[in-house]
Design an enzyme around this catalytic site. Structure first.
Site, mmCIF file in Angstrom:
data_model
loop_
_atom_site.group_PDB
_atom_site.id
_atom_site.type_symbol
_atom_site.label_atom_id
_atom_site.label_comp_id
_atom_site.label_asym_id
_atom_site.label_seq_id
_atom_site.Cartn_x
_atom_site.Cartn_y
_atom_site.Cartn_z
ATOM 1 N N TYR A 35 -10.939 -0.745 10.737
ATOM 2 C CA TYR A 35 -12.157 -0.312 10.032
ATOM 3 C C TYR A 35 -12.511 -1.187 8.842
ATOM 4 O O TYR A 35 -13.529 -0.979 8.210
ATOM 5 C CB TYR A 35 -12.052 1.163 9.607
ATOM 6 C CG TYR A 35 -10.746 1.538 8.926
ATOM 7 C CD1 TYR A 35 -10.468 1.137 7.637
ATOM 8 C CD2 TYR A 35 -9.790 2.292 9.603
ATOM 9 C CE1 TYR A 35 -9.273 1.479 7.021
ATOM 10 C CE2 TYR A 35 -8.596 2.640 9.003
ATOM 11 C CZ TYR A 35 -8.338 2.219 7.705
ATOM 12 O OH TYR A 35 -7.143 2.550 7.121
ATOM 13 N N LYS A 36 -11.653 -2.151 8.514
ATOM 14 C CA LYS A 36 -11.980 -3.054 7.400
ATOM 15 C C LYS A 36 -12.717 -4.278 7.953
ATOM 16 O O LYS A 36 -13.885 -4.204 8.283
ATOM 17 C CB LYS A 36 -10.713 -3.440 6.646
ATOM 18 C CG LYS A 36 -9.964 -2.253 6.029
ATOM 19 C CD LYS A 36 -8.727 -2.754 5.287
ATOM 20 C CE LYS A 36 -7.801 -1.621 4.891
ATOM 21 N NZ LYS A 36 -8.329 -0.747 3.845
ATOM 22 N N ASP A 96 2.133 -5.842 7.786
ATOM 23 C CA ASP A 96 0.920 -5.028 7.752
ATOM 24 C C ASP A 96 -0.253 -5.986 7.536
ATOM 25 O O ASP A 96 -0.338 -6.667 6.495
ATOM 26 C CB ASP A 96 1.034 -3.989 6.626
ATOM 27 C CG ASP A 96 -0.182 -3.062 6.569
ATOM 28 O OD1 ASP A 96 -1.264 -3.456 7.032
ATOM 29 O OD2 ASP A 96 -0.040 -1.949 6.014
ATOM 30 N N PHE A 156 0.850 -1.187 0.000
ATOM 31 C CA PHE A 156 0.000 0.000 0.000
ATOM 32 C C PHE A 156 0.891 1.245 0.000
ATOM 33 O O PHE A 156 1.838 1.333 0.794
ATOM 34 C CB PHE A 156 -0.902 -0.020 1.239
ATOM 35 C CG PHE A 156 -1.989 0.999 1.188
ATOM 36 C CD1 PHE A 156 -3.126 0.785 0.427
ATOM 37 C CD2 PHE A 156 -1.880 2.190 1.883
ATOM 38 C CE1 PHE A 156 -4.132 1.733 0.362
ATOM 39 C CE2 PHE A 156 -2.886 3.145 1.833
ATOM 40 C CZ PHE A 156 -4.020 2.914 1.070
#
Ligand SMILES: Cc1ncc(COP(=O)(O)O)c(C=O)c1O
Length: 398
Positions: A210-211, A185, A114
């Site tokens: 939040y995922k 991560d 990311f």
């Protein structure tokens, strides 16, 4: 007792007529979240005021909820703490790991990582005076690129674009053999795939809530430090709540005990209340069953899309061993196709340049949802339903 997926689905609020295939980006709301947040606002903040830090346990929440997340990622109790955003936690973990390997100068990552992870690594290298270097290789070349120059590997286990999953055990083992440390991560892993940080002997890990953990927009991140490092790792972001005695208000910094030192500042109490409600869903849920069912739903979706919409090209590996919890397809008009899908209530998302992403989260997605998504996508492609100007104007968030 096998996981009851019909029961978990009933615990989520999903808007009428929506098939939600974007839990890999923002998880939906659990039905108990509004009441829990309201309690935090009205009874705790409203009535207790400042006393809430002690009486409502606000100050202890980052560790208490960290322990509940630890169970989902195979981490030892007391090794996970919540706070800040994932980008910040990446920086923190990386800075500590680099300092623990002072003879080496290379951070190894991959081109599928990311961008924020890579940006944070670049920024840290500059802050450290430029002797450090971020090296990125293709995802499939990570293992062979770990040599005796690498200080730390910074790898996102599941690729946010393609859903490709790295071999965490293999990479960690190789890193250790070559004298490197690992920062994992878990943004697209926690709550999606079985992770066993203790068993693979990961050094540091970070992730967001939040995922797949459904804490809501802006929910805090978490950080894991292996207990064998927790008293050694020096926190680069030495905020007052990571101090050994925050309320002594000493002028000099002394790191707190273990994972406490990875705290920085005031915890986001209202977001933690939402997370607390969301984590209750995981009681009685087996992570291996979650991933096995996700793979079955993914296979069903891939088969359906390849037969109904063969002009879309699968970007996700076919091997189950190399998959997380999302399926991605490529198409040059991917953005417009996704907008047309969303207009019909099938919500996924788009990642530049040409990726349509679909998350399969068995806690609230089932075979009927997959069939509906395939049907709508097939019809949109048959009728070029995406080919409308309003579907081609890019919004700020894709
Ligand atoms: C793999 C990965 N790392 C880092 C981030 C950045 O997270 P944040 O915006 O919480 O800092 C994201 C965001 O989606 C991500 O997917």
């Amino acid at each position: 007792m096998p996981t009851d997926f019909a029961a978990t689905k009933a615990r989520f609020h999903l808007p009428e007529g929506v098939v939600y295939l974007d839990g890999n980006s923002l998880g939906p709301m659990v039905r108990t979240a509004p009441a829990r947040v309201e309690r935090a606002v009205t009874q705790e903040w409203g009535e207790m005021l400042i006393r809430g830090w002690n009486q409502a346990g606000w100050m202890a929440q980052p560790r208490a909820l960290g322990d509940r997340i630890a169970r989902l990622i195979g981490a030892e109790a007391g090794s996970v703490v919540l706070g800040d955003t994932l980008s910040i936690k990446v920086y923190q973990a990386l800075a500590s790991a680099l300092e623990m390997n002072p003879q080496r100068r290379v951070i190894l990552s991959d081109t599928g990582n990311f961008p924020s992870d890579l940006y944070m690594a670049e920024g840290l290298c500059r802050t450290l005076g430029g002797q450090y270097r971020l090296k990125t290789v293709a995802p499939e070349d990570v293992l062979s690129a770990i040599d005796e120059t690498v200080a730390v590997t910074l790898i996102t286990e599941v690729d946010y674009r393609t859903g490709r999953r790295h071999d965490m055990a293999g990479i960690t083992k190789r890193a250790h053999e070559m004298g490197a440390l690992t920062v994992w991560d878990l943004a697209h892993s926690a709550g999606a795939v079985p992770v066993d940080l203790a068993a693979v002997r990961a050094d540091f890990a970070v992730g967001c809530t939040y995922k797949y953990l459904n804490s809501g927009p802006g929910g805090p991140a978490f950080i894991y430090v292996a207990p064998r490092h927790a008293e050694i790792a020096r926190p680069a972001l030495s905020g007052w709540l990571g101090h050994e005695a925050p309320f002594a208000f000493d002028l000099d910094y002394r790191p707190g005990r273990g994972i406490e030192r990875m705290r920085v500042g005031t915890p986001p109490v209202l977001q933690l209340a939402a997370l607390e409600a969301a984590l209750e869903v995981w009681e009685g849920v087996d992570m291996h069953e979650v991933h096995a069912r996700s793979l079955r739903l993914q296979d069903l979706f891939i088969k359906g899309v390849e037969s109904r919409a063969p002009m879309l090209h699968l970007a996700t590996p076919r091997s189950h061993l190399m998959r997380g919890s999302q399926v991605s397809f490529r198409h040059p008009e991917g953005y417009a196709i996704m907008q047309a899908l969303i207009a019909e209530g099938v919500i996924g998302d788009f990642r530049a340049p040409d990726i349509l992403r679909f998350g399969f989260t068995p806690l609230y997605i089932d075979e009927d949802d997959v069939a509906r998504a395939v049907g709508v996508l097939g019809r949109i492609m048959d009728q070029s339903g995406w080919d409308r100007p309003e579907f081609k104007t890019r919004a700020a968030v894709t």
